[in-house]
Design an enzyme around this catalytic site. Structure first.
Site, mmCIF file in Angstrom:
data_model
loop_
_atom_site.group_PDB
_atom_site.id
_atom_site.type_symbol
_atom_site.label_atom_id
_atom_site.label_comp_id
_atom_site.label_asym_id
_atom_site.label_seq_id
_atom_site.Cartn_x
_atom_site.Cartn_y
_atom_site.Cartn_z
ATOM 1 C CG ASP A 127 0.946 1.329 6.814
ATOM 2 O OD1 ASP A 127 1.880 1.104 6.460
ATOM 3 O OD2 ASP A 127 0.773 2.437 6.453
ATOM 4 C CG ASP B 229 -6.554 3.968 6.769
ATOM 5 O OD1 ASP B 229 -8.107 3.949 7.001
ATOM 6 O OD2 ASP B 229 -6.112 5.300 6.901
ATOM 7 C CD GLU C 114 -1.560 0.921 3.515
ATOM 8 O OE1 GLU C 114 -1.492 -0.093 3.918
ATOM 9 O OE2 GLU C 114 -2.235 2.157 3.952
ATOM 10 C CG ASP D 287 -2.863 2.093 9.972
ATOM 11 O OD1 ASP D 287 -3.233 1.309 9.008
ATOM 12 O OD2 ASP D 287 -2.514 3.056 9.532
#
Ligand code: 1YM
Length: 649
Positions: free
Chosen positions: A512, A516, A439, A514
């Site tokens: 990541d 997102d 990403e 997290d």
């Protein structure tokens, strides 16, 4: 009913080792030696199987009509207690084994219903059909209470099924039924002996939907919660539940149930409702077991659905003489449906033994669903009109999509050249090659710098990929990121999909750690599930696990993948020198070398292989992620990002 001390009456005769009992001990020992053969794995997944094996006996008792409430409790110590209000396992001496039937049920492999005094059960739901004795064999402590005619009976096994207190009456009671408490043996379940609440809750809720009117209560003493599930509407409510974040096309859920007697007795229950999504969500079960690979029940359903809808559409002139019939896909678009059959002797086939094979079920489902769907359409013309219009629209879209596909093949996807963003590897043997889907451009940069370019390719994605649930095929294929992925993989898609052309045997999603990142993982998994399913089925999709922290003291650098690991590292470090902890907010914060060391180096990294269930789960929960309301979405991702962490569960 906890007063265990009083030993009033020895039900079991004095224990001495007979030939039968030696066999029993050898049987249980075999389970302990090769637990995987009996419960699939000794990971979290296997641990949870233990619960279902015991619950299945209670469910069978409910199916036989003697029990309407089952309580499952996770104790603070991660013991499991299952209690039902059925007849209680028979307490008498078993003719063949010469010990109590309760003891027999929990020590003789495959005892199950075969030992039933009234001829055993009609259907049995156990996933592997191995029953309680396997759970006993894999428990360090296993206790059973049976409440029968005012007396409370108790038996204790320890150490993998060794009878420690034979069955005896320990007092009077009002309780009627069976209660089991067990401790999974930590020397067998070495990965974890901790139960995952969400996993238990989802299955308990599903069992409640699948067995209407049956109350299932789930207590968790660790979190001090209790949830109770009981659905009088059965599958009808299940479909409403599945559709709760979608907009139904028609208000009334199609609901069908019936029993066929020949050639054998079969029960069929089906609910269905169209919604505004472009995908079909059809879930099928046999004896409460999810049949992931489908089978004859789904075939019977599909035959009936297509035929009845076409007949109705012709008769009511929605389809004109010159119009083509609606296809299977046209009548499935946007359909949420649950199909549940009960059969005494199911045959499972397929790679994961989750395709139902009995041919008589095809006919039974076809018959029951045809008759009752036809009646539903005739009795509810306003609902029928909405349904047929939805199907006609799908047919139109199908024609448009075909054109779009042809155009797409000629453009992006048809290009033999690889996409420019792809940093390919030099090796040409797909078995050795990996591609990282990364990403963002900055992380993509680090990944390109850090990789081993001999066998690792990098494909950076710009922003989020399209939600394939909410878009028609032509839009999906129009999406740049999707096109790039398909071209890079080399397999094409749809009817032309060819796995032998796959250019990388490991496709690794690297995002990541997290919210997102979890979101992008979900989007990608849904896309793979809907468009490139064989890649998941054949184990080509992986998720990389980047570290969350860098812990540095002087020149020593260590990485931690969660809070516990971080604390452990800190404990190990010297207390006199400064410790610097960096929390990584994204992959982009790591330099090339760090990213290689922590996340990409095959000798160090942690990869999670994606299983079909994981992708399916991502797919099922998808609408919620995409919903308009932000708050539930956030909460949801935060809890469910766990599905990535717990892929092995
Ligand atoms: C918490 C687990 O095992 N309930 C349970 C099990 C049985 C019966 C009732 C039962 C079955 C039958 C007759 C029969 C079992 N019995 C046997 C066997 N709960 C739980 N509740 N009477 C009672 O099938 O005919 C195996 S399981 F073999 F002993 F009959």
């Amino acid at each position: 009913m906890e007063e265990r001390e009083k030993l009033e009456e020895q039900v079991s005769p004095k224990q001495e080792y007979t030939e039968d009992q030696i066999q029993v001990l050898e049987g249980l020992e075999a389970v302990r030696k090769r637990p995987g053969m009996y419960i699939g794995a000794t990971s979290g997944r296997g641990l949870h199987h233990l619960v279902w094996e015991i619950v299945d006996n209670s469910i069978d008792e409910a199916l036989a009509g003697y029990c309407d409430c089952i309580t499952i409790t996770v104790t603070k110590e991660n013991d499991i207690i299952v209690e039902d209000n059925g007849r209680g396992i028979p307490v008498g001496i078993h003719k063949k084994t010469k010990v109590s039937t309760v003891e027999t049920v929990y020590t003789v492999l495959h005892a199950g219903g075969k030992f039933g005094e009234g001829g055993g059960y009609k259907v049995s739901g156990g996933l592997h059909g191995v029953g309680g004795s396997v759970v006993n064999a894999l428990s360090s402590k296993f206790e059973v209470w049976v409440g029968h005619e005012g007396k409370l009976y108790y038996i204790l096994f320890t150490n993998g099924g060794k009878v420690t207190k034979p069955l005896s009456v320990i007092g009077d009671t009002d309780f009627r039924g069976t209660k089991v408490r067990f401790t999974a043996d930590p020397t067998i379940f070495t990965e974890t002996t901790e139960y995952n609440y969400e996993l238990l809750r989802d299955r308990v809720r599903q069992l409640a939907f699948l067995n209407k009117g049956l109350r299932l209560i789930l207590n968790d003493e660790r979190r001090e919660t209790s949830e109770s599930f009981c659905y009088e509407g059965g599958l009808k409510q299940y479909v409403q539940f599945l559709n709760k974040n979608r907009t139904p096309v028609h208000s009334e859920v199609i609901y069908v149930e019936g029993v066929v007697q020949s050639p054998v007795e079969m029960e069929v229950e089906i609910a269905a409702q169209y919604n505004d999504s472009y995908q079909a969500s059809i879930y099928s079960f046999c004896n409460n077991i999810y049949t992931q690979e489908g089978g004859t029940h789904e075939e019977g359903f599909r035959l009936a659905l297509t035929r009845v809808i076409n007949n109705y559409a012709r008769n009511k002139k929605f389809l004109k003489d010159q119009d083509d019939n609606l296809t299977n896909d046209d009548v499935r678009e946007g359909l949420t449906s649950v199909i549940s059959v009960k059969h005494a002797n199911p045959q499972y086939e397929g790679q994961t033994k989750t395709r139902l094979g009995n041919s008589e079920i095809r006919g039974a489902v076809n018959k029951i669903f045809s008759e009752q769907l036809e009646r539903f359409l005739l009795e509810n013309p306003d609902q029928a009109k909405l349904i047929i219009e939805k199907c006609l629209l799908a047919a139109k879209a199908r024609v448009a999509a075909k054109r779009a596909r042809e155009a797409a093949r000629k453009s992006v996807l048809g290009l033999s050249t690889l996409p420019g963003k792809l940093a390919d590897c030099s090796n040409r043997d797909p078995k050795l090659c990996e591609i990282f889907i990364v990403e963002g451009d900055s992380a993509g940069g680090s990944a390109k710098g850090g990789r081993n370019r001999e066998f690792q390719a990098i494909l950076p994605l710009r922003g989020k990929i399209i939600n394939v649930e909410k878009a028609r095929q032509e839009k999906v294929l129009d999406n740049q990121e999707i096109g790039t992925m398909i071209t890079a993989f080399g397999t094409s898609f749809g009817p032309e999909f060819d796995i032998s052309k796959l250019r990388y045997h490991k496709i690794i999603i690297m995002t990541d750690a997290d919210v997102d990142g979890a979101h992008i993982q979900t989007l990608l998994l849904t896309f793979f599930y809907r468009y490139l399913k064989p890649l998941i089925e054949n184990g080509h999709i992986y998720i990389a696990r980047p570290p969350l922290f860098k812990v540095q003291q002087g020149k020593t650098i260590e990485y931690a993948y969660n809070d516990e690991e971080m604390n452990e590292i800190r404990k190990r470090l010297s207390p006199n020198q400064k410790v610097v902890i960096q929390r990584y907010k994204g992959l982009g914060e790591m330099n090339d070398v760090q990213l290689w060391e922590t996340t990409m180096d095959p000798s160090q990294r942690v990869l999670k292989k994606v299983k079909l269930e994981d992708a399916m789960e991502a797919d099922m929960v998808f609408d919620m992620l995409m919903g308009e309301r932000v708050e539930p979405r956030r909460d949801f991702i935060l809890t469910n990002a766990k599905f990535v962490k717990n892929l092995d569960v």
